[in-house]
Motif scaffolding. Structure first.
Motif, PDB file in Angstrom:
ATOM      1  N   LEU A 231      26.329  35.846 -42.150  1.00 49.80           N
ATOM      2  CA  LEU A 231      26.518  34.818 -43.164  1.00 49.80           C
ATOM      3  C   LEU A 231      27.487  33.743 -42.696  1.00 49.80           C
ATOM      4  O   LEU A 231      27.220  32.538 -42.843  1.00 49.80           O
ATOM      5  CB  LEU A 231      27.016  35.459 -44.468  1.00 49.80           C
ATOM      6  CG  LEU A 231      27.443  34.492 -45.579  1.00 49.80           C
ATOM      7  CD1 LEU A 231      26.310  33.554 -45.946  1.00 49.80           C
ATOM      8  CD2 LEU A 231      27.928  35.269 -46.793  1.00 49.80           C
ATOM      9  N   ALA A 234      25.944  31.462 -40.112  1.00 53.92           N
ATOM     10  CA  ALA A 234      25.009  30.509 -40.716  1.00 53.92           C
ATOM     11  C   ALA A 234      25.741  29.432 -41.507  1.00 53.92           C
ATOM     12  O   ALA A 234      25.384  28.241 -41.444  1.00 53.92           O
ATOM     13  CB  ALA A 234      24.029  31.259 -41.623  1.00 53.92           C
ATOM     14  N   LEU A 290      23.770  35.942 -52.568  1.00 50.62           N
ATOM     15  CA  LEU A 290      23.394  36.230 -51.187  1.00 50.62           C
ATOM     16  C   LEU A 290      23.365  37.738 -50.942  1.00 50.62           C
ATOM     17  O   LEU A 290      24.257  38.456 -51.380  1.00 50.62           O
ATOM     18  CB  LEU A 290      24.379  35.578 -50.220  1.00 50.62           C
ATOM     19  CG  LEU A 290      24.397  34.051 -50.245  1.00 50.62           C
ATOM     20  CD1 LEU A 290      25.690  33.524 -49.635  1.00 50.62           C
ATOM     21  CD2 LEU A 290      23.188  33.489 -49.513  1.00 50.62           C
ATOM     22  N   THR A 292      22.805  39.534 -47.464  1.00 52.34           N
ATOM     23  CA  THR A 292      22.529  39.280 -46.045  1.00 52.34           C
ATOM     24  C   THR A 292      22.643  40.534 -45.190  1.00 52.34           C
ATOM     25  O   THR A 292      23.076  40.484 -44.037  1.00 52.34           O
ATOM     26  CB  THR A 292      23.495  38.200 -45.520  1.00 52.34           C
ATOM     27  OG1 THR A 292      24.851  38.617 -45.773  1.00 52.34           O
ATOM     28  CG2 THR A 292      23.238  36.877 -46.219  1.00 52.34           C
ATOM     29  N   THR A 316      18.061  38.847 -46.586  1.00 49.22           N
ATOM     30  CA  THR A 316      17.355  39.155 -45.346  1.00 49.22           C
ATOM     31  C   THR A 316      16.119  39.996 -45.655  1.00 49.22           C
ATOM     32  O   THR A 316      16.088  40.731 -46.649  1.00 49.22           O
ATOM     33  CB  THR A 316      18.277  39.906 -44.374  1.00 49.22           C
ATOM     34  OG1 THR A 316      18.968  40.956 -45.087  1.00 49.22           O
ATOM     35  CG2 THR A 316      19.296  38.972 -43.750  1.00 49.22           C
ATOM     36  N   LEU A 381      18.820  31.875 -41.463  1.00 53.58           N
ATOM     37  CA  LEU A 381      19.616  31.865 -42.683  1.00 53.58           C
ATOM     38  C   LEU A 381      20.217  30.489 -42.930  1.00 53.58           C
ATOM     39  O   LEU A 381      20.246  30.005 -44.068  1.00 53.58           O
ATOM     40  CB  LEU A 381      20.721  32.927 -42.589  1.00 53.58           C
ATOM     41  CG  LEU A 381      21.628  33.070 -43.808  1.00 53.58           C
ATOM     42  CD1 LEU A 381      20.821  33.381 -45.068  1.00 53.58           C
ATOM     43  CD2 LEU A 381      22.679  34.161 -43.571  1.00 53.58           C
TER      44      LEU A 381
END
Length: 428
Positions: A231, A234, A290, A292, A316, A381
């Motif tokens: 995260l 990204a 989120l 992830t 994801t 992402l």
């Protein structure tokens, strides 16, 4: 209907979502008029056990004599319709399945992890997805890598337990797979479709969603498998402030990583660990949640909390995450191949239009009815973050609708009772 719920509670010092789900399920079943007979043990009992009982602990995952004796008495006295098993380790043992069958009681098991195959139950080792024990008669790699509690001896015991009880697991009358990914895992293990039911967990209804807030929220354990590194990589690919705020809540070993990011950028805020009221406030302040994870996360409850609050999710394409956001197109079973987002659009859903219907998405981003999934790759992402920021308002109502139709307690409790009824013996 009379149901025995069997569960070895995890230690209270390590908060367990599974303990919470079992408690909630018992309460929901009781409220629905089901007579529940809890058959519960706790790993917190171990320190106070007499020496004679502790001496038997090394073999208890294979066969726990005291638990079988007590369960036999319970089954003889109450003659339940079904035994519903959750976690059997270490004080119950999978042998409870054999004990129930000996008394003519069918068994349902909710599969909360991948421990039919993997000694740790995670399909994750040394920061990466691991499938080394898949297809083996004995999980020797788990022993070599000390996968269970960091101990070669305990890993050998767990690997042996899984080998000994392969036939036990395959005798379970009905498996409850929390997501389609868990169902795939069970099929890969050799369980026929006729004995698998997909039924997720539910959470209490928080009420009508408040208007969307701004930016993104990461809520969970700050540990490597949850994808904090992914995260942050990204997020740093976008100039400070262009995506709105990123709020991070929780605690764990990667807390210094989050604190450093918050010190470095004005658009990152570390909220620390939150209580229930704090979680509600954080959800209300955000537009997108989120998820992830870089492992095959079975069923992250935070996603269901997000949907209940009308917040779409960007996650994801691993484990149960695609199922939760309504983007679970056919793919390889969990732990059996590389994590790649399917190229096809998600199939039409009764929950409403998918995010892809608003226009073409960048390669690698797959839209579902309540969010988006991407491969566990920083570039993918990073490309999805602005897509989610722009599309959050359109998916807020579908996110809430997916919760109401799939994860509301009334829905999942009825589904569970239907599973019991399909197995229950004729009235005596």
């Amino acid at each position: 209907m009379r149901i025995v719920v069997a569960h070895n509670r995890y230690r209270e010092a390590q908060p367990s979502g599974e303990n919470t789900i079992v408690d909630a399920e018992i309460a929901q079943l009781t409220a629905a008029g089901v007579e529940v007979l809890p058959f519960l043990r706790s790993s917190d009992e171990i320190p106070s056990m007499p020496k004679s009982a502790k001496a038997l602990l090394p073999i208890s995952p294979i066969y726990a004599p005291r638990a079988q004796q007590e369960l036999s008495r319970l089954l003889t006295e109450h003659r339940p319709d079904v035994l519903h098993l959750h976690n059997p380790y270490p004080l119950l043992s999978p042998w409870v399945v054999r004990t129930a069958h000996k008394h003519g009681v069918p068994v349902v098991q909710t599969v909360h992890n991948y421990r039919q195959v993997c000694s740790s139950g995670l399909y994750f080792r040394d920061g990466m997805i691991c499938q080394d024990c898949r297809g083996r008669a004995l999980g020797v790699p788990a022993v070599v890598h000390r996968c269970y509690r960091g101990s070669r001896a305990q890993s050998a015991l767990m690997a042996t337990t899984l080998a000994v009880h392969r036939g036990t697991w395959k005798s379970v009358d009905r498996f409850i797979a929390l997501t389609s990914a868990v169902a795939d895992h069970l099929r890969d293990y050799g369980i026929p479709d006729s004995r698998i039911v997909v039924k997720p967990n539910g959470i209490p209804d928080p009420g009508a969603p408040v208007p969307l807030g701004q930016g993104f929220l990461f809520l969970g354990r700050l540990s490597p498998e949850k994808g904090l590194d992914l995260l942050m990589d990204a997020w740093r690919r976008h100039p400070d402030g262009t995506l709105g705020p990123l709020r991070v809540a929780g605690d764990g070993e990667l807390r210094p990583l989050v604190e450093a990011a918050a010190a470095e950028r004005s658009d990152v805020t570390y909220l620390g660990p939150l209580d229930r009221d704090g979680v509600r406030r954080a959800l209300a302040a955000s537009a997108v949640v989120l998820a992830t994870s870089v492992w095959h996360d079975v069923l992250p409850t935070v996603i269901i909390e997000a949907l209940a609050s009308g917040r779409p999710v960007l996650g994801t394409a691993l484990g149960g995450i695609p199922y939760l956001v309504g983007a679970d197109t056919p793919r390889e079973p969990a732990g059996t191949g590389p994590a790649v987002a399917a190229s096809a659009s998600a199939p039409p859903s009764p929950d409403g239009p998918t995010g892809s219907e608003a226009g073409a998405l960048p390669d690698g981003i797959q839209a579902g009815t309540a969010g988006w999934v991407v491969p566990p790759d920083a570039a993918a992402l990073a490309a999805a973050l602005p897509v989610a920021a722009a599309g959050a308002a359109a998916l807020s109502a579908p996110a809430r609708l997916r919760y109401e139709r799939t994860f509301h307690p009334d829905v999942v409790t009825k589904r569970l009772i239907d599973v019991y009824a399909s197995l229950a013996r004729p009235p005596r």
